[in-house]
Structures are given as C-alpha cells and as structure tokens.
Design an enzyme around this catalytic site. Structure first.
Site, PDB file in Angstrom:
ATOM      1  N   HIS A  38       0.717  -1.313  -0.038  1.00 18.60           N
ATOM      2  CA  HIS A  38       0.052   0.108  -0.044  1.00 18.60           C
ATOM      3  C   HIS A  38       1.012   1.269  -0.147  1.00 18.60           C
ATOM      4  O   HIS A  38       0.348   2.338   0.674  1.00 18.60           O
ATOM      5  CB  HIS A  38      -1.047   0.097   1.088  1.00 18.60           C
ATOM      6  CG  HIS A  38      -2.092  -1.104   0.911  1.00 18.60           C
ATOM      7  ND1 HIS A  38      -3.220  -0.913   0.165  1.00 18.60           N
ATOM      8  CD2 HIS A  38      -2.274  -2.079   1.306  1.00 18.60           C
ATOM      9  CE1 HIS A  38      -4.212  -1.941   0.297  1.00 18.60           C
ATOM     10  NE2 HIS A  38      -3.226  -2.770   1.117  1.00 18.60           N
ATOM     11  N   SER A  94      -2.062 -11.241  -8.400  1.00 17.27           N
ATOM     12  CA  SER A  94      -2.140 -10.494  -9.577  1.00 17.27           C
ATOM     13  C   SER A  94      -2.506 -11.090 -10.674  1.00 17.27           C
ATOM     14  O   SER A  94      -2.196 -10.920 -11.819  1.00 17.27           O
ATOM     15  CB  SER A  94      -0.773  -9.609  -9.821  1.00 17.27           C
ATOM     16  OG  SER A  94      -0.723  -8.528  -8.891  1.00 17.27           O
ATOM     17  N   ASP A 148       1.820  -3.770  -9.602  1.00 18.35           N
ATOM     18  CA  ASP A 148       1.373  -5.061 -10.278  1.00 18.35           C
ATOM     19  C   ASP A 148       1.999  -5.255 -11.518  1.00 18.35           C
ATOM     20  O   ASP A 148       2.626  -6.199 -12.029  1.00 18.35           O
ATOM     21  CB  ASP A 148       0.151  -5.648 -10.038  1.00 18.35           C
ATOM     22  CG  ASP A 148      -0.424  -5.689  -8.449  1.00 18.35           C
ATOM     23  OD1 ASP A 148       0.524  -5.398  -7.465  1.00 18.35           O
ATOM     24  OD2 ASP A 148      -1.632  -5.502  -8.128  1.00 18.35           O
ATOM     25  N   TYR A 190     -10.414  -1.233  -0.692  1.00 20.11           N
ATOM     26  CA  TYR A 190      -9.099  -0.890  -1.288  1.00 20.11           C
ATOM     27  C   TYR A 190      -9.335   0.630  -1.620  1.00 20.11           C
ATOM     28  O   TYR A 190      -8.481   1.553  -1.316  1.00 20.11           O
ATOM     29  CB  TYR A 190      -8.776  -1.511  -2.473  1.00 20.11           C
ATOM     30  CG  TYR A 190      -7.556  -1.435  -3.253  1.00 20.11           C
ATOM     31  CD1 TYR A 190      -6.281  -1.908  -2.850  1.00 20.11           C
ATOM     32  CD2 TYR A 190      -7.407  -0.327  -4.121  1.00 20.11           C
ATOM     33  CE1 TYR A 190      -5.272  -1.693  -3.170  1.00 20.11           C
ATOM     34  CE2 TYR A 190      -6.116   0.125  -4.619  1.00 20.11           C
ATOM     35  CZ  TYR A 190      -4.992  -0.537  -4.153  1.00 20.11           C
ATOM     36  OH  TYR A 190      -3.745  -0.420  -4.844  1.00 20.11           O
TER      37      TYR A 190
HETATM   38  C1  GLA Z   1      -3.187  -4.484  -5.133  1.00 20.86           C
HETATM   39  C2  GLA Z   1      -2.765  -3.262  -5.924  1.00 20.86           C
HETATM   40  C3  GLA Z   1      -1.407  -2.703  -5.905  1.00 20.86           C
HETATM   41  C4  GLA Z   1      -0.991  -2.262  -4.515  1.00 20.86           C
HETATM   42  C5  GLA Z   1      -1.007  -3.581  -3.601  1.00 20.86           C
HETATM   43  C6  GLA Z   1      -1.077  -3.114  -2.072  1.00 20.86           C
HETATM   44  O1  GLA Z   1      -2.042  -5.308  -5.561  1.00 20.86           O
HETATM   45  O2  GLA Z   1      -3.073  -3.777  -7.479  1.00 20.86           O
HETATM   46  O3  GLA Z   1      -1.043  -1.425  -6.841  1.00 20.86           O
HETATM   47  O4  GLA Z   1      -1.449  -1.198  -4.046  1.00 20.86           O
HETATM   48  O5  GLA Z   1      -2.633  -3.922  -3.756  1.00 20.86           O
HETATM   49  O6  GLA Z   1       0.337  -2.985  -1.864  1.00 20.86           O
END
Ligand code: GLA
Length: 396
Positions: free
Chosen positions: A43, A134, A180, A230
């Site tokens: 984050h 991801s 990601d 989120y």
């Molecule tokens: C998800 C989001 C990323 C990042 C993470 C937390 O994977 O896609 O961009 O913010 O959460 O670190």
C-alpha cells in the site's frame, strides 16, 4: 500447469483455440505474463512510495489471431463455456466480469489512437483467483504486450504497465497503483524489483535465498479488490496528504520520512487517517532497509522487516483479518521461519514466508493444521520461483 511443462501443453491450448474459433486463418501467436508476489512495500505504490515485488512462475497464457473485421471474440479455459463477443467500436463492460480486464486494455489502446481490429483470443491461467497474486495485472499485461506487437504501437514496457494500470483504474474501477503491472512487465528471474513508484526508477536486486524458500500460502479467503475497501484506503491516504500539506509542503505520503511524520502526526485530527499514514511512512522505510538487507544477504534482518510489515498492516492499515493473521502467527511458531507477512492488497488472499529448506515440511503441516482448526479453511502452499516478466513464447 507451470511454465516448464507448458511447452508440452501449448499444443493442446492451440487445439482448444481451433476447436473454439476454427482452423481456417493464420497461426495464432502465443504469449505469457507471470503473476507477482510482493516481498515488502504494501500500500505504498499509490502513495508514490517504494515497493519490492517479484514476478513468479505462475501466470496467464494467451493465444491471439487477428482478422479483418469488427468483432473481437475472447474466451478463457478458466471460465469454460463463455465465449465473449464484442464489437471493436463499442467494447463490452459488465460490472464484476473477468473480461473487463482485457477490454479495459483495448480501450486504453483506442484512447491512445490505436483502433482495434477483429481478433480471436484464448486465455489460460494458473494463478489462483482472488488470491492477491495479480491475476488481473497478468491478464492485462499479457494483452497489452500482445496488442503492442500486433498493432505496432511502440509502447515500451513502462508505457504498457501504465496503460494497464489506467485500464484497471478507468474500466474496472479499482484505483490501484503501478506495482503489479510493473512487476509483471519487468520482473527478472532470481531478482526482486526495487521500484520508486513516483519516479519509476527501478533496480534489480539479486535475491540469493540459499538454504531458504519463499513459500506462498493461500488463505483461500477470497477478496474482491473492487469491493471498495481498497479504494477506501486510497482515499484515506489522500485525506492524510490534505491534512499534512496544510502544515508542510508535501503532495504524497511517499515523500515523508519517519522523523518528519513523527513531528507533524498530531496535526492529523482523524485517528484512523493518522494510523493509515503511519503505516505508509514506516513501510516505505522498511522497503529501503530491506533492500540493504538483500544486498548484504542478511535474510534474518529481512525476516524481521517482513514481520514488522505485517504487524503494521494489521494494526495501522487494518487490511489483514483473522485468516491472514492466523497464517502469520502460526508460521512464526515454526522453527526455521525467518519472516511471514500478508502480500498484495489484503482482506484475504496470500501470505509470503521465508522458510529454511529443512523446515518446509513442518511448516506446511503445522500451519495447515492450525489454520484449519482455527478457521475451518484449507490453506494451499506453493513454493515461489522468482521468474521473468511478460514475453512472447516462440514455439518450434
Ligand atoms: C494491489 C494493487 C497494488 C498495490 C497492492 C498493495 O495489489 O493492485 O497496486 O496497491 O494492492 O500494496
């Protein structure tokens, strides 16, 4: 199915492709994009901070064949019996559907001045769904990479990562950062990717884990990023910046050092927002310290930082929950475990653990048993192999 045994299976994927779309046209091209695991720096990306992810061996395969016309047909072996058909002029978008990721990417190409042509696409992936590894960035990046070649669009890898991030922000509605897509695009075998998410400068840090394995544990507590939690965290961080910028000149939390934050923290009136900022600022510092540890090959200290990261995600950022906390607690009881933390967005998904090779069997047995007793859920275990980013697969 992993990348290694895929060479054998690409023939059967091709067969499926012809079964679905027919065998009359050109030979389709085959591409692969990995998933990613984040070692530390959670984050921080959408706060213009630092992250340290790596690409893994699991990922998404894509066969694509273009033709003259204005119909795009896509399907996925992960969602059998769904053949999605869309006009090139008016791309489909249905809330919560997997195909919004590829169509979102196509939409961004169109916004950048590259019209779509008719095409048939088949995906097949082995990343567990909704596990924080991801799978979304993987399908976005494999699509972006393939279209970039097919349309001769000329984006470089960072451009493709930005375009895919935009697709997720604008088309899917998740205000994710760049981590990601960047890791999926630029990941390198046996290296962690140290990225400054503000400047996009990055360095490959060798990950020498002799004697230790990176084990991913899937809590099987599914999460949905678009679930709004989120986006809520993203807004809380923006609010923190609003408070802080009335005192000092900052435009993102990633700019703040911990001593500076410590001085001004009481000026953030909202206790929750203060905690969110505390996480981001301290996590950023942990990434820098982790990079030093990896250069020195000090895995013990790196393990401490992983544990501290989880603690802060639990107490300050409040994105863990009983499942992830149990997995971490139980992991740290096993001798030979140097570090354990949640990875990805949180609210379910996976943990990443640094485990001595001689302890992996005990780790899997003990963590699995206790996790089941406490939550009634069965955890899955995978050994992460740090792999290369998105690529075309040239078959003989
Ligand atoms: C998800 C989001 C990323 C990042 C993470 C937390 O994977 O896609 O961009 O913010 O959460 O670190």
């Amino acid at each position: 199915m992993t990348n290694q045994d895929f060479t054998m299976n690409s023939a059967s994927l091709r067969e499926k492709f012809f079964e679905i779309y027919g065998n009359s046209g050109d030979k389709p091209d085959l591409y692969f994009a990995p998933g990613r695991v984040n070692l530390i720096g959670e984050h921080t990306d959408y706060n213009g901070g630092f992250v340290l992810p790596c690409a893994i061996q699991y990922g998404t395969y894509m066969l694509i064949r273009k033709f003259e016309g204005d119909t795009i047909r896509i399907s996925s072996l992960n969602y059998p019996h769904q053949l999605i058909s869309s006009s090139t002029h008016q791309l489909l978008n249905e809330k919560g559907k997997w195909f919004n990721y590829p169509f979102g990417v196509m939409n961004e190409f169109m916004n950048a001045g590259f019209p779509m042509t008719g095409m048939d696409i088949l995906y097949s992936g082995d990343i567990p769904k909704s596990a924080g590894l991801s799978s979304s960035a993987s399908i976005e990046m494999v699509t972006a990479f393939a279209l970039n070649e097919m349309l001769n669009a000329g984006f470089d890898m960072i451009g493709l990562a930005r375009l895919s991030q935009k697709a997720e922000n604008n088309y899917v509605g998740v205000n994710c950062g760049i981590m990601d897509q960047f890791a999926v695009g630029l990941g390198k075998k046996d290296h962690a990717l140290f990225l400054n998410c503000h400047t996009m400068e990055y360095k490959m840090i060798p990950f020498r884990s002799e004697g230790y394995s990176l084990i991913i544990v899937n809590s099987n507590k599914h999460r949905d990023l678009s679930d709004s939690m989120y986006n809520e965290r993203v807004s809380e961080c923006q609010l923190a910046v609003t408070y802080i910028s009335s005192i000092i000149d900052v435009s993102r939390l990633g700019e703040l050092g911990f001593p500076q934050y410590f001085k001004i923290q009481d000026n953030i009136p909202d206790v929750i927002v203060r905690k969110r900022a505390r996480h981001v600022v301290s996590e950023n510092q942990r990434v820098l310290n982790s990079v030093n540890c990896l250069w020195k090959n000090d895995l013990t200290q790196f393990g401490y930082l992983m544990n501290a990261s989880h603690e802060s995600l639990k107490e300050n950022y409040e994105v863990t929950g009983i499942e992830l906390d149990t997995l971490v607690e139980e992991a740290l009881k096993v001798p030979g475990v140097l570090g354990a933390r949640m990875t990805g967005a949180g609210f379910g998904g996976c943990t990443i653990n640094l485990v001595a090779n001689g302890s992996t069997d005990d780790f899997i047995r003990q963590v699995g048993d206790h996790y089941f007793k406490k939550t009634g859920l069965i955890a899955d275990f995978y050994t992460a192999k740090i792999s290369d980013g998105v690529r075309k697969i040239n078959e003989q």
